[in-house]
Motif scaffolding. Structure first.
Motif, PDB file in Angstrom:
ATOM      1  N   PRO A 101     -10.450 -30.126 -71.885  1.00 47.95           N
ATOM      2  CA  PRO A 101     -10.893 -29.722 -70.548  1.00 47.95           C
ATOM      3  C   PRO A 101     -12.413 -29.603 -70.498  1.00 47.95           C
ATOM      4  O   PRO A 101     -13.045 -29.130 -71.440  1.00 47.95           O
ATOM      5  CB  PRO A 101     -10.216 -28.362 -70.336  1.00 47.95           C
ATOM      6  N   THR A 102     -12.988 -30.059 -69.405  1.00 43.65           N
ATOM      7  CA  THR A 102     -14.443 -30.013 -69.251  1.00 43.65           C
ATOM      8  C   THR A 102     -14.881 -28.622 -68.810  1.00 43.65           C
ATOM      9  O   THR A 102     -14.063 -27.785 -68.400  1.00 43.65           O
ATOM     10  CB  THR A 102     -14.903 -31.049 -68.221  1.00 43.65           C
ATOM     11  N   LEU A 103     -16.179 -28.389 -68.875  1.00 43.73           N
ATOM     12  CA  LEU A 103     -16.721 -27.112 -68.409  1.00 43.73           C
ATOM     13  C   LEU A 103     -16.399 -26.901 -66.933  1.00 43.73           C
ATOM     14  O   LEU A 103     -16.105 -25.775 -66.504  1.00 43.73           O
ATOM     15  CB  LEU A 103     -18.232 -27.084 -68.637  1.00 43.73           C
ATOM     16  N   LYS A 104     -16.459 -27.965 -66.142  1.00 47.48           N
ATOM     17  CA  LYS A 104     -16.128 -27.852 -64.720  1.00 47.48           C
ATOM     18  C   LYS A 104     -14.675 -27.441 -64.530  1.00 47.48           C
ATOM     19  O   LYS A 104     -14.366 -26.552 -63.711  1.00 47.48           O
ATOM     20  CB  LYS A 104     -16.386 -29.186 -64.017  1.00 47.48           C
ATOM     21  N   GLU A 105     -13.759 -28.049 -65.278  1.00 49.32           N
ATOM     22  CA  GLU A 105     -12.341 -27.752 -65.120  1.00 49.32           C
ATOM     23  C   GLU A 105     -12.002 -26.341 -65.578  1.00 49.32           C
ATOM     24  O   GLU A 105     -11.032 -25.736 -65.102  1.00 49.32           O
ATOM     25  CB  GLU A 105     -11.512 -28.779 -65.887  1.00 49.32           C
ATOM     26  N   MET A 106     -12.796 -25.786 -66.474  1.00 50.70           N
ATOM     27  CA  MET A 106     -12.522 -24.429 -66.960  1.00 50.70           C
ATOM     28  C   MET A 106     -13.146 -23.351 -66.082  1.00 50.70           C
ATOM     29  O   MET A 106     -12.568 -22.264 -65.929  1.00 50.70           O
ATOM     30  CB  MET A 106     -13.035 -24.279 -68.398  1.00 50.70           C
ATOM     31  N   PHE A 107     -14.304 -23.632 -65.470  1.00 53.45           N
ATOM     32  CA  PHE A 107     -15.054 -22.545 -64.832  1.00 53.45           C
ATOM     33  C   PHE A 107     -15.401 -22.798 -63.372  1.00 53.45           C
ATOM     34  O   PHE A 107     -16.172 -22.050 -62.786  1.00 53.45           O
ATOM     35  CB  PHE A 107     -16.341 -22.281 -65.621  1.00 53.45           C
ATOM     36  N   MET A 108     -14.832 -23.788 -62.755  1.00 50.18           N
ATOM     37  CA  MET A 108     -15.155 -24.105 -61.369  1.00 50.18           C
ATOM     38  C   MET A 108     -14.765 -22.969 -60.422  1.00 50.18           C
ATOM     39  O   MET A 108     -13.730 -22.325 -60.586  1.00 50.18           O
ATOM     40  CB  MET A 108     -14.429 -25.391 -60.968  1.00 50.18           C
ATOM     41  N   SER A 109     -15.588 -22.714 -59.420  1.00 46.62           N
ATOM     42  CA  SER A 109     -15.291 -21.767 -58.347  1.00 46.62           C
ATOM     43  C   SER A 109     -16.020 -22.286 -57.114  1.00 46.62           C
ATOM     44  O   SER A 109     -17.146 -21.901 -56.820  1.00 46.62           O
ATOM     45  CB  SER A 109     -15.757 -20.349 -58.704  1.00 46.62           C
ATOM     46  N   ILE A 163     -11.429 -24.050 -54.857  1.00 45.53           N
ATOM     47  CA  ILE A 163     -10.944 -24.725 -56.055  1.00 45.53           C
ATOM     48  C   ILE A 163     -11.418 -23.903 -57.248  1.00 45.53           C
ATOM     49  O   ILE A 163     -12.625 -23.666 -57.406  1.00 45.53           O
ATOM     50  CB  ILE A 163     -11.465 -26.165 -56.163  1.00 45.53           C
ATOM     51  N   TYR A 164     -10.463 -23.468 -58.075  1.00 48.68           N
ATOM     52  CA  TYR A 164     -10.778 -22.591 -59.196  1.00 48.68           C
ATOM     53  C   TYR A 164     -10.540 -23.310 -60.525  1.00 48.68           C
ATOM     54  O   TYR A 164      -9.572 -24.058 -60.678  1.00 48.68           O
ATOM     55  CB  TYR A 164      -9.908 -21.332 -59.160  1.00 48.68           C
ATOM     56  N   GLY A 165     -11.396 -23.022 -61.491  1.00 50.04           N
ATOM     57  CA  GLY A 165     -11.209 -23.505 -62.843  1.00 50.04           C
ATOM     58  C   GLY A 165     -10.203 -22.661 -63.595  1.00 50.04           C
ATOM     59  O   GLY A 165      -9.748 -21.611 -63.120  1.00 50.04           O
ATOM     60  N   ASN A 166      -9.861 -23.122 -64.805  1.00 51.77           N
ATOM     61  CA  ASN A 166      -8.847 -22.428 -65.601  1.00 51.77           C
ATOM     62  C   ASN A 166      -9.262 -22.469 -67.071  1.00 51.77           C
ATOM     63  O   ASN A 166      -9.119 -23.498 -67.726  1.00 51.77           O
ATOM     64  CB  ASN A 166      -7.485 -23.093 -65.402  1.00 51.77           C
ATOM     65  N   PRO A 167      -9.784 -21.340 -67.602  1.00 54.53           N
ATOM     66  CA  PRO A 167     -10.210 -21.315 -69.014  1.00 54.53           C
ATOM     67  C   PRO A 167      -9.076 -21.483 -70.010  1.00 54.53           C
ATOM     68  O   PRO A 167      -9.322 -21.757 -71.192  1.00 54.53           O
ATOM     69  CB  PRO A 167     -10.852 -19.921 -69.164  1.00 54.53           C
ATOM     70  N   ASP A 168      -7.816 -21.348 -69.544  1.00 52.78           N
ATOM     71  CA  ASP A 168      -6.676 -21.430 -70.450  1.00 52.78           C
ATOM     72  C   ASP A 168      -6.046 -22.827 -70.485  1.00 52.78           C
ATOM     73  O   ASP A 168      -4.929 -22.990 -70.992  1.00 52.78           O
ATOM     74  CB  ASP A 168      -5.611 -20.407 -70.033  1.00 52.78           C
ATOM     75  N   LEU A 169      -6.734 -23.802 -69.944  1.00 58.39           N
ATOM     76  CA  LEU A 169      -6.191 -25.159 -69.952  1.00 58.39           C
ATOM     77  C   LEU A 169      -5.964 -25.674 -71.369  1.00 58.39           C
ATOM     78  O   LEU A 169      -6.752 -25.411 -72.282  1.00 58.39           O
ATOM     79  CB  LEU A 169      -7.157 -26.109 -69.229  1.00 58.39           C
ATOM     80  N   LYS A 170      -4.879 -26.410 -71.545  1.00 59.63           N
ATOM     81  CA  LYS A 170      -4.622 -27.103 -72.806  1.00 59.63           C
ATOM     82  C   LYS A 170      -5.254 -28.498 -72.749  1.00 59.63           C
ATOM     83  O   LYS A 170      -5.425 -29.052 -71.669  1.00 59.63           O
ATOM     84  CB  LYS A 170      -3.116 -27.221 -73.045  1.00 59.63           C
TER      85      LYS A 170
END
Length: 708
Positions: free
Chosen positions: A481-489, A498-505
């Motif tokens: 997961p990219t930084l955008k996909e983990m921390f987007m808001s 649209i929210y990111g997800n730090p727990d993505l696999k």
């Protein structure tokens, strides 16, 4: 009496002329001692003295008496053979021609990270040559890839940002490289393809399927590697320009020096397109205008035979007219230094550092303020070691990357960063002259995501004979997961968040492929079948609790298909190529993802090339067909159960290219695009944004050839 003397004089002249001539004859064979009918045998300095072989491969030449002669023997699909000798009264000269492998004789690196002939690479690799790029005369790499390869579609996503689909994999799963190095920055999961300047490119190597064991994250669906030219002459200068519809203009130039220990090439290109008002209704009614500058310089310094340093620097600027009161600006900066050292006993070491930065900003026309709201900076340290022994090659390497991202899509335009470390190894084992096995293993660690991952690969190639080859491979794909996909808001135009997800696999895949290739004389045929099992693909889903879209992992999906390529070239100068691909995506119902991949795609090319002493031309007809796509569309934003069928129509596009080689190094091209005047009845994001047939022209001048 007078007639008698005339007869004697005539006989003396005839005998003298006969005595002063030599006869050269023989048979032209291929490597298997089969006679070649229609092969050409000519005297190099006098092409008028030439013949073609008969059905038994036999030729016979009568030439004036001379101290030495040079014969050129050629046949389409075979390497030209040149022989210089001193003729006698009667000469028997037989020739054995080797098959010309064309691009199969190219040395490629992308599929194995070690230099190998294309015909010997166990991982099926497609090469687009500099000659192919020049004939297409494309500025955007999307135009080139769509014309040369089936199963690739460049379309528009939100806000007319360019989006890629390559046989079921999007832009975030296809890794684009320049001389083997990554590119920073992305928009809606795609890099800025405008940064990929096609001027001064030696070749493009494409590997479809997972290559994560060699290149890590983002190489789940394939790798596209642009290889830059290096001057081989003392100096070279090329100037080129292009003019097309909708105020499209391109001006560029390259200057190269190769002298002593220094090899340097500098390239600059300017490109602009005006706004395009579309003819019919659609999801958009106007294409934004663009202009861009691209500068790059590469210098190679070789102080010793076994030591080489390569330095590079580049700058990119693009401006887009998306709003009446504002311009979107994009900038790229890159630089790096690489050292290569060749030890004794076939040991090679490569160490490098590269820097790449990609920024976005909004320029307000009223206040003249240029506000930067996005910056991605990557620092990469790289090491690679090769050891060759007994025709086998061991490759080990490691990378460290520091990735920094500041984005308007983060809370308060904040920033995040992470470090990535990887170690990989590969063994290229030539079991026999006919059987080759290549295996690889890679370990990746991502600090911010706290992810560890191991990616294996195995490729095998068996040559039944000189004409038939079988390839099979397995590769484990991987995308963190990219930084955008983990921390987007990000507030999506006040419609939803649209929210990111730090727990993505991490995404992972199992990629299997099997291909066969047949090559004989002027014919080439390949057929490939592939199957991908993709797990934890990252996408967005509606979250009722947060009342917005949240990045999430979805259930397993399958991508399978086949691709067939056939090409031929003939002695008269005609060549043809036909490529077809079929792709099927199987996605479980209820998952937050629907197929956007057209199942059938086809590209075709018919080309004729002819040259004389001071003039030559190439005319080609290129076409591509994409089938209709019937898919589901969601009827509600917050539900993945309620859908309805939607059909996007098929379309066919044809292009006619005429390139003329005039005098010394002057090439003039004329292009008729969309030859049959196709215009969509409704403009979807994945339909071509054409308004009908267009005509364009270009000029390329190799200044250095004027002085030869």
């Amino acid at each position: 009496m007078r007639n008698k003397y005339l007869l004697i004089a005539f006989l003396l002249c005839w005998v003298t002329n006969l005595w002063s001539q030599h006869t050269i004859s023989g048979i032209v064979y291929d490597e298997n001692k089969a006679p070649l009918e229609g092969a050409t045998v000519v005297v190099k300095d006098n092409p008028k003295l030439g013949v073609s072989t008969n059905h038994k491969g036999y030729y016979e030449l009568v030439i004036p008496q001379t101290s030495s002669i040079t014969l050129c023997v050629s046949f389409v699909g075979y390497e030209t053979q040149i022989l210089q000798f001193q003729p006698r009264k009667n000469n028997q000269k037989d020739f054995y021609l080797k098959e010309d492998l064309g691009l199969l004789g190219e040395v490629v690196v992308t599929g194995t990270r070690t230099p190998k002939l294309l015909k010997d690479v166990p991982i099926l690799t497609r090469v687009i040559s500099a000659d192919d790029i020049q004939k297409v005369n494309a500025t955007h790499i999307g135009d080139l890839l769509q014309e040369e390869l089936p199963g690739i579609e460049f379309s528009y996503s939100m806000n007319q940002q360019t989006s890629l689909n390559m046989q079921g994999f999007g832009g975030n799963s296809v890794l684009f490289l320049v001389d083997g190095e990554r590119i920073a920055g992305e928009t809606l999961d795609n890099i800025d393809y405008s940064r990929l300047n096609l001027d001064n490119v030696e070749r493009i190597e494409i590997v479809k399927g997972a290559v994560s064991s060699l290149y890590g994250s983002n190489a789940v669906g394939g790798v596209v590697n642009l290889i830059s030219k290096a001057p081989t002459k003392a100096w070279t200068t090329n100037l080129n320009s292009f003019w097309g519809a909708h105020d499209e203009q391109r001006y560029g130039g390259s200057f190269g020096v190769n002298k002593g220990m220094v090899n340097n090439v500098f390239n600059v290109q300017y490109h602009q397109t005006g706004a395009i008002d579309l003819k019919n209704d659609g999801e958009y009614d106007k294409i934004y205008g663009n202009k861009s500058w691209n500068f790059k310089d590469r210098i190679i310094f070789t102080p010793f035979k076994d030591l080489k340093f390569t330095g590079k620097a580049g700058y990119f600027f693009r401006e887009r007219d998306s709003k009446p009161d504002m311009k979107e600006r994009y900038r790229g900066f890159n630089g790096g230094l690489k050292g290569n050292y060749h030890f004794a006993d076939d040991n090679d070491l490569e160490l490098s550092y590269t820097f790449d930065q990609y920024d976005k900003s909004d320029y307000a026309l009223d206040t003249k303020r240029d506000i930067r709201d996005y910056s991605n900076v990557q620092h990469v340290f790289h090491g690679l070691y090769h050891r060759s022994f007994s025709k086998n090659i061991l490759t080990v390497g490691a990378d460290f990357m520091h990735d920094y991202l500041m984005s308007y899509q983060f809370t308060d335009k904040g920033s995040h960063q992470q470090n990535t470390v990887d170690v990989f190894g590969q063994f290229d084992w030539n079991v026999t002259d006919k059987f080759n096995v290549i295996s690889g293993l890679r370990y990746d660690f991502f600090s911010e995501a706290e992810i560890n991952h191991v990616s294996p690969s195995l490729g095998m190639m068996y040559k039944f004979n000189d004409h038939c080859t079988l390839r099979g491979s397995y590769a484990g794909g991987f995308r963190a997961p990219t930084l955008k996909e983990m921390f987007m808001s990000f507030n999506m135009a006040n419609i939803f968040m649209i929210y990111g997800n730090p727990d993505l696999k991490p995404e992972s895949s199992h990629n299997f492929s099997l291909s066969t290739e047949y090559l004989r004389s002027n014919y080439n045929f390949t057929a490939t079948g592939f199957f991908n099992l993709v797990d934890n693909r990252i996408t967005t889903a509606w979250n009722a609790e947060r009342k917005g879209m949240v990045y999430t992992n979805m259930a397993k999906l399958q991508v399978a298909g086949a691709e067939v390529n056939a090409s031929a070239r003939y002695a008269c100068g005609i060549s043809t190529r036909l490529s077809y691909s079929y792709t099927h995506e199987h996605i479980k119902k209820g998952q937050p993802l629907l197929s956007t991949t057209r199942p059938h795609a086809l590209t075709a090319k018919v080309e004729y090339d002819k040259s004389w002493k001071n003039y030559g031309f190439n005319i080609s007809l290129n076409g591509r067909f994409l089938s209709k796509l019937t898919t589901d569309e969601y009827t509600k934003q917050n539900s993945y159960e309620e859908t309805e069928k939607a059909t996007y129509p098929a379309y066919t596009m044809w292009k006619l290219n005429l390139t003329q080689r005039v005098w010394k190094g002057i090439n003039i091209s004329f292009i008729v695009d969309n030859l049959f005047n196709y215009v969509p009845k409704y403009y979807y994001s994945n339909s071509p944004s054409t308004t009908g047939t267009t005509i364009s022209a270009g000029v390329s001048i190799d200044v250095d050839k004027f002085f030869k």
